[in-house]
Write a protein that holds these residues in place. Structure first.
Motif, PDB file in Angstrom:
ATOM      1  N   VAL A   8      21.346  67.820  12.396  1.00  6.50           N
ATOM      2  CA  VAL A   8      22.578  68.348  12.050  1.00  6.50           C
ATOM      3  C   VAL A   8      23.636  67.293  12.077  1.00  6.50           C
ATOM      4  N   ALA A   9      24.721  67.146  11.458  1.00  4.26           N
ATOM      5  CA  ALA A   9      25.502  66.097  11.919  1.00  4.26           C
ATOM      6  C   ALA A   9      26.231  66.187  12.881  1.00  4.26           C
ATOM      7  N   LEU A  10      26.517  65.035  13.866  1.00  4.17           N
ATOM      8  CA  LEU A  10      27.189  65.146  14.986  1.00  4.17           C
ATOM      9  C   LEU A  10      28.523  65.903  14.740  1.00  4.17           C
ATOM     10  N   THR A  11      29.261  65.663  13.675  1.00  5.62           N
ATOM     11  CA  THR A  11      30.411  66.169  13.778  1.00  5.62           C
ATOM     12  C   THR A  11      30.305  67.753  13.546  1.00  5.62           C
ATOM     13  N   GLU A  12      29.286  68.301  13.146  1.00 10.36           N
ATOM     14  CA  GLU A  12      28.964  69.537  12.925  1.00 10.36           C
ATOM     15  C   GLU A  12      28.757  70.233  14.593  1.00 10.36           C
ATOM     16  N   LEU A  13      27.849  69.368  15.056  1.00 12.36           N
ATOM     17  CA  LEU A  13      27.517  69.827  16.543  1.00 12.36           C
ATOM     18  C   LEU A  13      28.723  69.869  17.511  1.00 12.36           C
ATOM     19  N   LEU A  14      29.435  69.080  17.232  1.00 11.89           N
ATOM     20  CA  LEU A  14      30.731  69.170  17.873  1.00 11.89           C
ATOM     21  C   LEU A  14      31.645  70.112  17.714  1.00 11.89           C
ATOM     22  N   GLY A  15      31.729  70.578  16.492  1.00 13.05           N
ATOM     23  CA  GLY A  15      32.434  71.739  16.067  1.00 13.05           C
ATOM     24  C   GLY A  15      32.033  73.032  16.602  1.00 13.05           C
ATOM     25  N   VAL A  16      30.490  73.127  16.670  1.00 16.66           N
ATOM     26  CA  VAL A  16      29.899  74.161  17.110  1.00 16.66           C
ATOM     27  C   VAL A  16      30.285  74.266  18.776  1.00 16.66           C
ATOM     28  N   ILE A  17      30.498  73.168  19.371  1.00 21.57           N
ATOM     29  CA  ILE A  17      30.468  73.306  21.001  1.00 21.57           C
ATOM     30  C   ILE A  17      32.040  73.602  21.071  1.00 21.57           C
ATOM     31  N   SER A  18      32.758  73.082  20.119  1.00 23.65           N
ATOM     32  CA  SER A  18      34.173  73.675  20.432  1.00 23.65           C
ATOM     33  C   SER A  18      34.402  74.945  19.932  1.00 23.65           C
ATOM     34  N   ALA A  19      33.874  75.618  19.154  1.00 24.60           N
ATOM     35  CA  ALA A  19      33.932  76.734  18.774  1.00 24.60           C
ATOM     36  C   ALA A  19      33.482  77.746  19.870  1.00 24.60           C
ATOM     37  N   ARG A  20      32.461  77.518  20.424  1.00 25.91           N
ATOM     38  CA  ARG A  20      31.989  78.277  21.745  1.00 25.91           C
ATOM     39  C   ARG A  20      33.102  78.195  22.698  1.00 25.91           C
ATOM     40  N   GLN A  21      33.902  77.246  22.848  1.00 25.43           N
ATOM     41  CA  GLN A  21      34.782  77.058  24.110  1.00 25.43           C
ATOM     42  C   GLN A  21      36.321  78.090  23.430  1.00 25.43           C
ATOM     43  N   TRP A  22      36.089  77.948  22.300  1.00 24.46           N
ATOM     44  CA  TRP A  22      37.299  78.742  21.659  1.00 24.46           C
ATOM     45  C   TRP A  22      36.838  80.338  21.965  1.00 24.46           C
ATOM     46  N   ARG A  23      35.569  80.465  21.573  1.00 26.82           N
ATOM     47  CA  ARG A  23      35.008  81.977  21.753  1.00 26.82           C
ATOM     48  C   ARG A  23      35.259  82.429  23.026  1.00 26.82           C
ATOM     49  N   GLU A  24      34.988  81.693  24.405  1.00 29.31           N
ATOM     50  CA  GLU A  24      34.867  81.948  25.774  1.00 29.31           C
ATOM     51  C   GLU A  24      36.479  82.128  26.009  1.00 29.31           C
ATOM     52  N   LYS A  25      37.276  81.155  25.680  1.00 31.23           N
ATOM     53  CA  LYS A  25      38.592  81.316  26.107  1.00 31.23           C
ATOM     54  C   LYS A  25      39.527  82.316  25.452  1.00 31.23           C
ATOM     55  N   GLY A  26      39.099  82.416  23.956  1.00 27.74           N
ATOM     56  CA  GLY A  26      40.059  83.246  23.290  1.00 27.74           C
ATOM     57  C   GLY A  26      41.416  82.720  22.815  1.00 27.74           C
ATOM     58  N   VAL A  27      42.041  83.390  21.817  1.00 28.34           N
ATOM     59  CA  VAL A  27      43.395  82.908  21.547  1.00 28.34           C
ATOM     60  C   VAL A  27      44.319  84.024  21.888  1.00 28.34           C
ATOM     61  N   TYR A  28      45.439  83.826  22.711  1.00 28.71           N
ATOM     62  CA  TYR A  28      46.467  84.886  22.889  1.00 28.71           C
ATOM     63  C   TYR A  28      47.330  85.241  21.913  1.00 28.71           C
TER      64      TYR A  28
END
Length: 372
Positions: A137-157
Protein backbone atom coordinates in the motif's frame (compact mmCIF):
# COMPACT_ATOMS: atom_id res chain seq x y z
CA UNK A 1 -5.87 -9.72 -8.55
CA UNK A 2 -3.38 -6.87 -9.04
CA UNK A 3 0.18 -7.84 -8.11
CA UNK A 4 3.35 -5.78 -7.85
CA UNK A 5 6.73 -7.40 -8.48
CA UNK A 6 10.24 -6.37 -7.50
CA UNK A 7 13.73 -7.74 -7.01
CA UNK A 8 15.09 -8.00 -3.45
CA UNK A 9 17.90 -10.56 -3.55
CA UNK A 10 15.37 -12.61 -5.51
CA UNK A 11 12.10 -11.94 -7.35
CA UNK A 12 9.25 -11.10 -4.98
CA UNK A 13 5.61 -10.12 -5.32
CA UNK A 14 2.69 -8.86 -3.24
CA UNK A 15 -0.93 -7.95 -3.75
CA UNK A 16 -1.47 -4.28 -4.64
CA UNK A 17 -4.19 -2.39 -2.78
CA UNK A 18 -5.27 1.23 -3.09
CA UNK A 19 -8.38 2.66 -1.45
CA UNK A 20 -7.96 5.88 -3.45
CA UNK A 21 -7.82 4.10 -6.79
CA UNK A 22 -4.13 4.64 -7.54
CA UNK A 23 -3.10 2.53 -10.54
CA UNK A 24 -0.98 -0.57 -10.22
CA UNK A 25 2.72 0.43 -10.24
CA UNK A 26 4.38 -1.05 -13.31
CA UNK A 27 7.94 -0.57 -12.06
CA UNK A 28 9.02 -1.02 -8.44
CA UNK A 29 12.46 -0.47 -6.94
CA UNK A 30 13.59 -1.02 -3.36
CA UNK A 31 14.39 2.17 -1.42
CA UNK A 32 15.85 2.76 2.02
CA UNK A 33 17.43 5.43 4.21
CA UNK A 34 20.19 6.09 1.69
CA UNK A 35 17.79 7.50 -0.92
CA UNK A 36 17.62 11.29 -1.12
CA UNK A 37 14.39 13.23 -1.48
CA UNK A 38 15.53 14.60 -4.84
CA UNK A 39 16.05 11.11 -6.28
CA UNK A 40 12.82 9.78 -4.75
CA UNK A 41 10.84 12.70 -6.17
CA UNK A 42 12.37 12.28 -9.64
CA UNK A 43 11.64 8.55 -9.73
CA UNK A 44 8.09 9.05 -8.48
CA UNK A 45 7.41 11.71 -11.11
CA UNK A 46 8.70 9.28 -13.75
CA UNK A 47 6.20 6.68 -12.54
CA UNK A 48 8.53 4.42 -10.56
CA UNK A 49 7.22 3.14 -7.23
CA UNK A 50 9.57 2.98 -4.26
CA UNK A 51 9.10 0.04 -1.90
CA UNK A 52 10.47 1.29 1.41
CA UNK A 53 12.68 -1.11 3.38
CA UNK A 54 14.38 1.36 5.73
CA UNK A 55 13.38 3.14 8.93
CA UNK A 56 9.68 3.99 9.25
CA UNK A 57 10.23 7.47 10.70
CA UNK A 58 12.72 8.23 7.92
CA UNK A 59 10.06 7.22 5.41
CA UNK A 60 7.70 9.79 6.91
CA UNK A 61 10.40 12.45 6.65
CA UNK A 62 11.06 11.50 3.04
CA UNK A 63 7.34 11.76 2.28
CA UNK A 64 7.22 15.27 3.76
CA UNK A 65 10.24 16.30 1.69
CA UNK A 66 8.62 14.96 -1.48
CA UNK A 67 5.42 16.81 -0.59
CA UNK A 68 7.33 20.09 -0.33
CA UNK A 69 8.64 19.56 -3.83
CA UNK A 70 5.17 18.78 -5.17
CA UNK A 71 3.82 21.89 -3.44
CA UNK A 72 5.99 24.16 -5.57
CA UNK A 73 3.63 23.45 -8.47
CA UNK A 74 0.46 24.26 -6.50
CA UNK A 75 -1.87 26.54 -8.51
CA UNK A 76 -3.11 29.92 -7.37
CA UNK A 77 -6.50 31.48 -8.14
CA UNK A 78 -7.34 31.28 -11.86
CA UNK A 79 -9.69 33.34 -14.01
CA UNK A 80 -12.95 31.98 -12.61
CA UNK A 81 -13.83 29.92 -9.53
CA UNK A 82 -14.68 26.98 -11.81
CA UNK A 83 -11.25 27.15 -13.46
CA UNK A 84 -9.56 27.44 -10.06
CA UNK A 85 -11.49 24.40 -8.83
CA UNK A 86 -10.51 22.31 -11.87
CA UNK A 87 -6.84 23.26 -11.55
CA UNK A 88 -6.90 22.56 -7.83
CA UNK A 89 -8.44 19.10 -8.32
CA UNK A 90 -5.90 18.35 -11.05
CA UNK A 91 -3.06 19.37 -8.75
CA UNK A 92 -4.39 17.27 -5.89
CA UNK A 93 -4.66 14.25 -8.22
CA UNK A 94 -1.05 14.82 -9.36
CA UNK A 95 0.08 15.14 -5.74
CA UNK A 96 -1.69 11.91 -4.80
CA UNK A 97 -0.07 10.05 -7.72
CA UNK A 98 3.45 11.27 -6.89
CA UNK A 99 3.28 10.75 -3.12
CA UNK A 100 1.45 7.47 -3.67
CA UNK A 101 4.59 6.02 -5.25
CA UNK A 102 6.24 5.59 -1.83
CA UNK A 103 5.07 2.13 -0.76
CA UNK A 104 5.28 -0.09 2.29
CA UNK A 105 4.71 -3.82 2.60
CA UNK A 106 2.12 -5.18 5.01
CA UNK A 107 3.03 -8.80 5.65
CA UNK A 108 0.74 -11.53 6.98
CA UNK A 109 -1.58 -10.34 9.77
CA UNK A 110 -0.86 -6.75 8.61
CA UNK A 111 2.62 -6.71 10.15
CA UNK A 112 4.76 -3.70 9.16
CA UNK A 113 8.31 -5.03 9.51
CA UNK A 114 10.23 -1.75 9.45
CA UNK A 115 12.52 -0.25 12.08
CA UNK A 116 10.70 2.09 14.50
CA UNK A 117 7.37 1.20 12.93
CA UNK A 118 4.22 1.33 15.09
CA UNK A 119 1.98 -1.68 15.51
CA UNK A 120 -0.44 -1.05 12.64
CA UNK A 121 -2.29 -4.36 12.91
CA UNK A 122 -5.37 -3.05 14.77
CA UNK A 123 -5.77 -0.08 12.42
CA UNK A 124 -5.29 -2.17 9.29
CA UNK A 125 -7.65 -4.85 10.57
CA UNK A 126 -10.39 -2.23 11.00
CA UNK A 127 -9.79 -0.68 7.59
CA UNK A 128 -9.02 -3.73 5.45
CA UNK A 129 -10.50 -6.67 7.30
CA UNK A 130 -8.63 -9.97 7.78
CA UNK A 131 -5.17 -10.24 6.24
CA UNK A 132 -4.87 -12.23 3.03
CA UNK A 133 -1.09 -12.45 2.72
CA UNK A 134 1.45 -9.80 1.79
CA UNK A 135 -0.07 -6.53 0.59
CA UNK A 136 1.61 -3.37 -0.71
CA UNK A 137 0.00 0.00 0.00
CA UNK A 138 1.04 3.62 -0.36
CA UNK A 139 2.54 5.10 2.78
CA UNK A 140 0.08 7.99 2.46
CA UNK A 141 -2.78 5.49 2.67
CA UNK A 142 -1.29 3.70 5.67
CA UNK A 143 -0.89 7.00 7.52
CA UNK A 144 -4.54 7.74 6.76
CA UNK A 145 -5.54 4.34 8.15
CA UNK A 146 -3.56 5.02 11.35
CA UNK A 147 -5.13 8.47 11.70
CA UNK A 148 -8.61 7.05 11.09
CA UNK A 149 -8.22 4.61 13.97
CA UNK A 150 -7.21 7.46 16.27
CA UNK A 151 -10.34 9.38 15.21
CA UNK A 152 -12.42 6.24 15.72
CA UNK A 153 -11.08 5.75 19.25
CA UNK A 154 -11.33 9.40 20.27
CA UNK A 155 -14.53 10.30 18.42
CA UNK A 156 -15.85 13.68 17.33
CA UNK A 157 -17.80 15.62 19.92
CA UNK A 158 -21.13 16.82 18.51
CA UNK A 159 -22.61 19.59 20.69
CA UNK A 160 -26.11 19.12 19.28
CA UNK A 161 -26.02 15.51 20.50
CA UNK A 162 -24.08 16.19 23.67
CA UNK A 163 -22.06 13.10 22.80
CA UNK A 164 -19.23 11.81 20.64
CA UNK A 165 -19.65 10.16 17.25
CA UNK A 166 -16.95 7.69 16.20
CA UNK A 167 -16.16 7.72 12.46
CA UNK A 168 -14.74 4.61 10.82
CA UNK A 169 -12.13 4.56 8.08
CA UNK A 170 -13.58 5.76 4.79
CA UNK A 171 -16.66 7.36 6.40
CA UNK A 172 -17.07 11.13 6.31
CA UNK A 173 -16.61 12.53 9.82
CA UNK A 174 -19.06 15.18 11.14
CA UNK A 175 -16.32 17.74 11.78
CA UNK A 176 -18.36 20.50 10.12
CA UNK A 177 -20.95 20.99 12.83
CA UNK A 178 -22.99 23.72 11.16
CA UNK A 179 -25.09 21.27 9.14
CA UNK A 180 -25.85 19.24 12.28
CA UNK A 181 -26.92 22.42 14.07
CA UNK A 182 -29.36 23.19 11.25
CA UNK A 183 -31.06 19.83 11.71
CA UNK A 184 -31.09 20.38 15.48
CA UNK A 185 -32.95 23.72 15.28
CA UNK A 186 -35.30 23.29 12.32
CA UNK A 187 -38.98 23.06 13.40
CA UNK A 188 -40.27 19.52 13.12
CA UNK A 189 -43.23 18.88 10.78
CA UNK A 190 -46.66 17.77 12.00
CA UNK A 191 -46.23 19.87 15.14
CA UNK A 192 -43.37 17.67 16.28
CA UNK A 193 -45.29 14.41 16.00
CA UNK A 194 -42.75 12.58 13.86
CA UNK A 195 -43.60 8.92 14.01
CA UNK A 196 -41.14 7.82 11.29
CA UNK A 197 -38.10 9.58 9.86
CA UNK A 198 -35.66 8.58 7.12
CA UNK A 199 -32.01 9.67 7.07
CA UNK A 200 -30.66 9.13 3.56
CA UNK A 201 -26.88 8.80 3.20
CA UNK A 202 -26.43 8.50 6.93
CA UNK A 203 -22.61 8.16 7.06
CA UNK A 204 -21.69 7.99 10.75
CA UNK A 205 -25.38 8.03 11.69
CA UNK A 206 -25.09 11.44 13.36
CA UNK A 207 -28.28 12.89 11.87
CA UNK A 208 -30.25 9.70 12.49
CA UNK A 209 -29.18 9.83 16.14
CA UNK A 210 -30.12 13.50 16.33
CA UNK A 211 -33.60 12.83 14.92
CA UNK A 212 -34.06 10.07 17.49
CA UNK A 213 -32.97 12.43 20.26
CA UNK A 214 -35.47 15.00 18.96
CA UNK A 215 -38.30 12.53 19.51
CA UNK A 216 -38.81 10.65 16.25
CA UNK A 217 -40.55 7.38 17.05
CA UNK A 218 -38.63 5.34 14.48
CA UNK A 219 -35.66 6.37 12.31
CA UNK A 220 -34.49 4.39 9.29
CA UNK A 221 -30.98 5.34 8.16
CA UNK A 222 -29.65 4.26 4.76
CA UNK A 223 -26.31 4.39 2.99
CA UNK A 224 -24.84 2.95 -0.18
CA UNK A 225 -21.55 2.21 1.63
CA UNK A 226 -21.19 -0.97 3.67
CA UNK A 227 -18.53 0.77 5.77
CA UNK A 228 -20.90 3.62 6.53
CA UNK A 229 -23.68 1.23 7.51
CA UNK A 230 -21.36 -0.60 9.90
CA UNK A 231 -20.18 2.74 11.30
CA UNK A 232 -23.74 4.00 11.80
CA UNK A 233 -24.74 0.80 13.59
CA UNK A 234 -21.71 1.13 15.85
CA UNK A 235 -22.62 4.71 16.78
CA UNK A 236 -26.27 3.86 17.30
CA UNK A 237 -25.22 1.15 19.76
CA UNK A 238 -22.81 3.48 21.55
CA UNK A 239 -25.56 6.08 21.95
CA UNK A 240 -28.11 3.55 23.22
CA UNK A 241 -30.51 4.22 20.34
CA UNK A 242 -30.72 0.71 18.91
CA UNK A 243 -34.45 0.45 19.56
CA UNK A 244 -35.21 3.66 17.69
CA UNK A 245 -32.72 3.74 14.79
CA UNK A 246 -32.51 1.00 12.17
CA UNK A 247 -29.75 1.03 9.56
CA UNK A 248 -30.59 -0.26 6.07
CA UNK A 249 -29.20 -0.16 2.54
CA UNK A 250 -27.71 -0.03 0.03
CA UNK A 251 -30.72 1.62 -1.60
CA UNK A 252 -31.26 5.35 -1.17
CA UNK A 253 -34.84 5.06 0.14
CA UNK A 254 -36.05 2.34 2.47
CA UNK A 255 -39.51 0.80 2.12
CA UNK A 256 -42.55 2.71 3.33
CA UNK A 257 -43.31 6.36 4.03
CA UNK A 258 -42.13 8.85 6.61
CA UNK A 259 -43.22 12.08 8.25
CA UNK A 260 -39.71 13.45 7.78
CA UNK A 261 -37.00 12.59 5.24
CA UNK A 262 -33.57 14.14 5.76
CA UNK A 263 -30.84 14.09 3.13
CA UNK A 264 -27.38 15.66 3.35
CA UNK A 265 -25.94 14.65 -0.06
CA UNK A 266 -22.37 15.32 -1.15
CA UNK A 267 -22.25 19.01 -1.99
CA UNK A 268 -20.08 19.02 -5.12
CA UNK A 269 -21.58 17.66 -8.38
CA UNK A 270 -18.31 16.24 -9.72
CA UNK A 271 -16.99 12.74 -10.33
CA UNK A 272 -15.36 11.17 -7.26
CA UNK A 273 -11.89 9.78 -7.84
CA UNK A 274 -12.59 6.82 -5.52
CA UNK A 275 -15.02 5.57 -2.89
CA UNK A 276 -13.18 7.72 -0.33
CA UNK A 277 -14.49 10.80 -2.19
CA UNK A 278 -18.15 9.80 -2.02
CA UNK A 279 -18.79 11.98 1.02
CA UNK A 280 -17.76 15.09 -0.92
CA UNK A 281 -18.48 14.50 -4.63
CA UNK A 282 -21.85 13.49 -6.12
CA UNK A 283 -21.35 12.64 -9.80
CA UNK A 284 -23.77 14.77 -11.86
CA UNK A 285 -25.79 15.41 -8.70
CA UNK A 286 -27.18 11.87 -8.84
CA UNK A 287 -27.93 11.49 -5.13
CA UNK A 288 -29.49 14.94 -4.92
CA UNK A 289 -31.72 14.18 -7.90
CA UNK A 290 -32.65 10.77 -6.51
CA UNK A 291 -33.69 12.34 -3.22
CA UNK A 292 -35.87 14.97 -4.92
CA UNK A 293 -37.45 12.57 -7.43
CA UNK A 294 -38.38 10.02 -4.78
CA UNK A 295 -39.48 12.37 -2.01
CA UNK A 296 -43.09 13.02 -3.05
CA UNK A 297 -43.93 9.33 -3.08
CA UNK A 298 -42.36 8.66 0.33
CA UNK A 299 -43.86 11.44 2.46
CA UNK A 300 -46.85 10.97 4.70
CA UNK A 301 -49.53 13.70 4.42
CA UNK A 302 -48.19 16.83 6.08
CA UNK A 303 -44.65 15.48 6.00
CA UNK A 304 -41.50 17.30 4.97
CA UNK A 305 -38.18 16.59 3.30
CA UNK A 306 -35.13 18.39 4.64
CA UNK A 307 -32.37 18.96 2.12
CA UNK A 308 -29.10 20.03 3.75
CA UNK A 309 -26.91 21.59 1.08
CA UNK A 310 -24.07 24.08 0.78
CA UNK A 311 -24.09 26.67 -2.00
CA UNK A 312 -20.41 25.94 -2.66
CA UNK A 313 -21.26 24.31 -6.00
CA UNK A 314 -23.12 27.45 -7.04
CA UNK A 315 -20.19 29.68 -6.09
CA UNK A 316 -17.87 27.39 -8.05
CA UNK A 317 -20.10 27.62 -11.12
CA UNK A 318 -20.87 23.89 -11.07
CA UNK A 319 -24.63 24.27 -10.44
CA UNK A 320 -26.86 27.35 -10.47
CA UNK A 321 -29.54 28.26 -7.96
CA UNK A 322 -32.08 28.19 -10.80
CA UNK A 323 -31.09 24.60 -11.62
CA UNK A 324 -31.69 23.59 -8.01
CA UNK A 325 -35.05 25.36 -7.83
CA UNK A 326 -36.12 23.86 -11.17
CA UNK A 327 -35.20 20.38 -9.93
CA UNK A 328 -37.33 20.94 -6.83
CA UNK A 329 -40.26 22.19 -8.92
CA UNK A 330 -39.96 19.40 -11.50
CA UNK A 331 -40.10 16.82 -8.68
CA UNK A 332 -43.51 18.22 -7.67
CA UNK A 333 -42.21 19.86 -4.51
CA UNK A 334 -42.39 23.32 -2.98
CA UNK A 335 -40.11 25.18 -0.59
CA UNK A 336 -41.74 25.68 2.81
CA UNK A 337 -38.78 27.54 4.32
CA UNK A 338 -35.00 27.76 4.26
CA UNK A 339 -32.62 28.03 7.21
CA UNK A 340 -29.11 29.34 6.53
CA UNK A 341 -25.83 29.27 8.40
CA UNK A 342 -22.19 30.12 7.77
CA UNK A 343 -19.41 27.52 7.99
CA UNK A 344 -17.01 27.71 10.92
CA UNK A 345 -14.28 25.28 9.81
CA UNK A 346 -10.61 26.28 9.63
CA UNK A 347 -10.42 26.46 5.82
CA UNK A 348 -12.68 29.52 5.89
CA UNK A 349 -9.76 31.39 7.48
CA UNK A 350 -7.02 29.89 5.31
CA UNK A 351 -6.03 32.73 3.01
CA UNK A 352 -3.44 30.51 1.28
CA UNK A 353 -6.23 28.29 -0.07
CA UNK A 354 -6.77 29.14 -3.76
CA UNK A 355 -10.51 28.72 -3.13
CA UNK A 356 -10.47 30.92 -0.02
CA UNK A 357 -12.76 33.63 -1.45
CA UNK A 358 -15.39 31.04 -2.36
CA UNK A 359 -15.17 29.20 0.94
CA UNK A 360 -15.36 32.45 2.93
CA UNK A 361 -18.65 33.35 1.22
CA UNK A 362 -20.17 29.84 1.48
CA UNK A 363 -23.64 29.40 2.99
CA UNK A 364 -25.06 26.07 4.15
CA UNK A 365 -28.84 25.77 4.00
CA UNK A 366 -31.57 23.45 5.21
CA UNK A 367 -34.37 23.49 2.64
CA UNK A 368 -37.75 22.45 4.08
CA UNK A 369 -39.62 20.80 1.23
CA UNK A 370 -43.19 19.57 0.95
CA UNK A 371 -45.40 18.13 -1.80
CA UNK A 372 -46.68 20.94 -4.01
Amino acid sequence: MSTIRWIEAQPRSARWHSESGLPLPRRVVVADDRMSAAVAYRLACEGTALLWRGDFQNARQLLRAMDRRVGRAAPGPAGTPAETFRLYRRFRAHRARVLGKLLVLLEREHVLALRRAPDVRPACGEAYGPSDGDMAVALTELLGVISARQWREKGVYVPALGARVHPHYGVFAPTRGEYVDLVARAPLPRGGGVRTAFDLGTGTGVLAALLARRGAGQVVATDVSARARECARDNVRRLGLGRVVRVAGPGLYPEGRADLVVCNPPWIPARPASDLDLGVYDARGGMLQGFLDGLGGRLEPGGEGWLVLSDLAERLGLRSRDELLNAIDTAGLRVVDRLDTRPRHARVRDTDDPLHAVRAAEVTSLWRLAVA
